[in-house]
Design a protein around this motif. Structure first.
Motif, mmCIF file in Angstrom:
data_model
loop_
_atom_site.group_PDB
_atom_site.id
_atom_site.type_symbol
_atom_site.label_atom_id
_atom_site.label_comp_id
_atom_site.label_asym_id
_atom_site.label_seq_id
_atom_site.Cartn_x
_atom_site.Cartn_y
_atom_site.Cartn_z
ATOM 1 N N ALA A 258 0.854 -1.194 0.000
ATOM 2 C CA ALA A 258 0.000 0.000 0.000
ATOM 3 C C ALA A 258 0.891 1.246 0.000
ATOM 4 C CB ALA A 258 -0.913 -0.022 1.220
ATOM 5 N N GLU A 259 1.901 1.189 0.842
ATOM 6 C CA GLU A 259 2.848 2.311 0.946
ATOM 7 C C GLU A 259 3.602 2.493 -0.378
ATOM 8 O OE1 GLU A 259 2.916 3.818 3.943
ATOM 9 O OE2 GLU A 259 4.273 5.303 3.061
ATOM 10 N N ALA A 260 4.123 1.372 -0.888
ATOM 11 C CA ALA A 260 4.952 1.435 -2.109
ATOM 12 C C ALA A 260 4.125 1.902 -3.309
ATOM 13 C CB ALA A 260 5.559 0.061 -2.384
ATOM 14 N N THR A 261 2.870 1.491 -3.372
ATOM 15 C CA THR A 261 2.019 1.888 -4.510
ATOM 16 C C THR A 261 1.796 3.396 -4.486
ATOM 17 O OG1 THR A 261 0.927 -0.254 -4.435
ATOM 18 C CG2 THR A 261 -0.230 1.487 -5.618
ATOM 19 N N ALA B 234 -2.681 -6.711 -6.519
ATOM 20 C CA ALA B 234 -2.439 -5.465 -7.244
ATOM 21 C C ALA B 234 -1.788 -4.463 -6.282
ATOM 22 C CB ALA B 234 -3.732 -4.921 -7.825
ATOM 23 N N THR B 235 -2.353 -4.371 -5.074
ATOM 24 C CA THR B 235 -1.766 -3.505 -4.037
ATOM 25 C C THR B 235 -0.333 -3.923 -3.723
ATOM 26 O OG1 THR B 235 -3.950 -3.327 -3.020
ATOM 27 C CG2 THR B 235 -2.074 -2.690 -1.649
ATOM 28 N N SER B 236 -0.127 -5.249 -3.634
ATOM 29 C CA SER B 236 1.150 -5.778 -3.116
ATOM 30 C C SER B 236 2.194 -5.998 -4.196
ATOM 31 C CB SER B 236 0.911 -7.131 -2.425
ATOM 32 O OG SER B 236 -0.233 -7.108 -1.636
ATOM 33 N N ALA B 237 1.876 -5.672 -5.459
ATOM 34 C CA ALA B 237 2.747 -6.089 -6.569
ATOM 35 C C ALA B 237 4.202 -5.643 -6.386
ATOM 36 C CB ALA B 237 2.191 -5.551 -7.881
ATOM 37 N N ILE B 238 4.418 -4.438 -5.874
ATOM 38 C CA ILE B 238 5.809 -3.934 -5.805
ATOM 39 C C ILE B 238 6.636 -4.768 -4.802
ATOM 40 C CG2 ILE B 238 7.238 -1.910 -5.216
ATOM 41 C CD1 ILE B 238 5.008 -0.184 -6.567
ATOM 42 N N PRO B 239 6.156 -4.999 -3.561
ATOM 43 C CA PRO B 239 6.943 -5.882 -2.686
ATOM 44 C C PRO B 239 6.932 -7.354 -3.118
ATOM 45 C CG PRO B 239 5.020 -5.040 -1.519
ATOM 46 C CD PRO B 239 5.114 -4.288 -2.805
#
Ligand code: FAD
Length: 394
Positions: free
Chosen positions: A71-74, A379-384
């Motif tokens: 959530a933070e990274a997005t 979708a929220t977590s994709a970056i981590p």
């Protein structure tokens, strides 16, 4: 030529992984293969567009950890790339004694997950949301909304700026791992790569099998059907409105979602689909149906969840039933308010014993990593998730 990395799948997980690999290993050669003529055409382009805070997930699970970080990274990625998002907050509304009890359990869980959540009373709920009725609610201020299609476009620009290649309309039909590389084939073309990451969503089990992996699960498509409210009802709510979920079920229940384009959707439900990638109602693909019908785990899960499976199917075919689900907390909605809207289809991995796999699932060999289950909130977590995949791959 031999590529350093090949990624299969141009959904948000594949794109985030490609981006991260090129950031971690600048100058590497990377090719991303996507079978459709555009990126994010399946789950990523058919979701609710919510940046989840992560209150639902068991403390200590991958889902809980990756959602909180994601959530933070997005939000940071959006800010850096000029993508509009809004932290509009979310209300989980309890409408019965049982839901009040479940709400208390959810509150405790959110505390364990260290997410800011406030309990609000019936009166406060009415003040915040005059069109919503409930006995009480949880307020999660950090939940947000975004267009994941836009996030994908920004990721693809970054991949290309870092020297990666993206091939659309390229369906992978063969994968063979050898001692020193992985051979990847499409209709009429082939590539070699030192490492392969497959992020194929609804087709992920098929690609794993194609690559010769022995897997104990299959993907079952669960349709998530939505309606859109008429434009004059776009300000019916200020936050996202969710029911208190039944902890026995893996999906969140029909909710009212403000989309980043200003519209409001109702949904999604969760109905077993007759096609993995058939979006119109009653789409049928016999090969997809045969795949799950021949898998013992499918029948076990249907049997174990038969009550909710029947209710969901009934409400899918009978609009008044669907409407009742949202009238529990938004009584002013009428049948005429439910306008057509395209469905999404979830790739839900089911084990041979009939258990639905709730957490992320990766299967790895010497040169391949297959993402075998990336359910919501991926979708929220994709970056981590991508960071974790890259750690494993390099
Ligand atoms: C109805 C619904 C609502 C949701 N709501 C949310 C939400 O609000 N927030 C949230 O965080 N998550 C949500 N999710 C979950 C989220 O959308 C998914 O977890 C996420 O998009 C998964 O991304 P992915 O890249 O793994 O899969 P996908 O987006 O499905 O991408 C897989 C890609 O692989 C490609 N592919 C498959 N086979 C091949 C092949 N042989 N060759 C080449 N390419 C191939 C496909 O064409 C596709 O583009 C929702 C999902 C659904 C369905």
């Amino acid at each position: 030529m031999i590529f350093d990395y090949c990624i299969i799948g141009g959904g948000i997980v594949g794109l985030a992984t490609a981006m991260r690999l090129l950031e971690e290993r600048p100058g590497s050669s990377l090719i991303l293969l996507e079978k459709e003529d555009a990126l994010g055409k399946h789950q990523t382009g058919h979701n609710s567009g919510v940046i989840h805070a992560g209150i639902y997930y068991p403390p200590g699970s991958l889902k809980a950890e990756l959602c909180r970080k994601g959530a933070e990274a997005t939000k940071i990625f959006c800010a850096e790339n000029g993508i509009r998002f809004e932290a509009c907050g979310k209300l989980l509304v309890a409408t019965s004694d049982l839901e009040m009890q479940r709400m208390d359990a959810l509150y405790e869980r959110s505390e364990q997950n260290t997410i800011e959540v406030h309990r609000i009373s019936e009166g406060e709920l009415k003040e915040r949301e005059p069109n919503i009725r409930g006995r009480g609610a949880l307020f999660v201020p950090s939940t947000g909304i975004v267009s994941y299609a836009e996030v994908c476009r920004a990721m693809s620009r970054r991949i290309m700026a870092l020297g990666g290649e993206i091939r659309l309309s390229t369906r992978v039909t063969g994968i063979r791992e050898t001692i020193d590389a992985v051979d990847i084939a499409s209709e009429g073309e082939s590539w070699r790569a030192k490492k392969l990451v497959a992020c194929a969503g609804l087709q992920s089990d098929r690609l794993a099998i194609l690559a010769g992996l022995s897997i104990e699960h299959r993907i079952v498509p669960f349709r998530g059907e939505y309606f859109r409210l008429p434009a004059d009802k776009n300000d019916i709510v200020r936050h996202l409105i969710y029911p208190i979920p039944d902890p026995a079920l893996p999906f969140l229940g029909v909710h009212l979602t403000r989309m980043i384009d200003g519209s409001v959707t109702v949904g999604p439900n969760a109905v077993i689909g007759f096609a993995r990638e058939g979006y119109p109602r009653l789409s049928v693909n016999l090969a997809d149906m045969a795949d799950y019908a021949l898998f013992p785990g499918f029948w076990k899960t249907v049997l174990a969840n038969r009550k909710s499976a029947v209710t969901e199917l009934r409400n899918s075919l009978w609009k008044p039933g669907y409407l009742e689900e949202c009238r529990k907390y938004c009584p002013s909605l009428e049948l005429v308010d439910l306008l057509p809207c395209e469905a999404g289809i979830r790739a839900q991995a089911v084990r041979r014993d009939g258990a639905l796999i709730h957490d992320f699932l990766f299967v790895q060999t010497e040169r391949m990593l297959h993402v075998c289950n990336a359910p919501s909130p991926a979708a929220t977590s994709a970056i981590p998730i991508a960071a974790m995949i890259v750690d494993r791959v390099i």
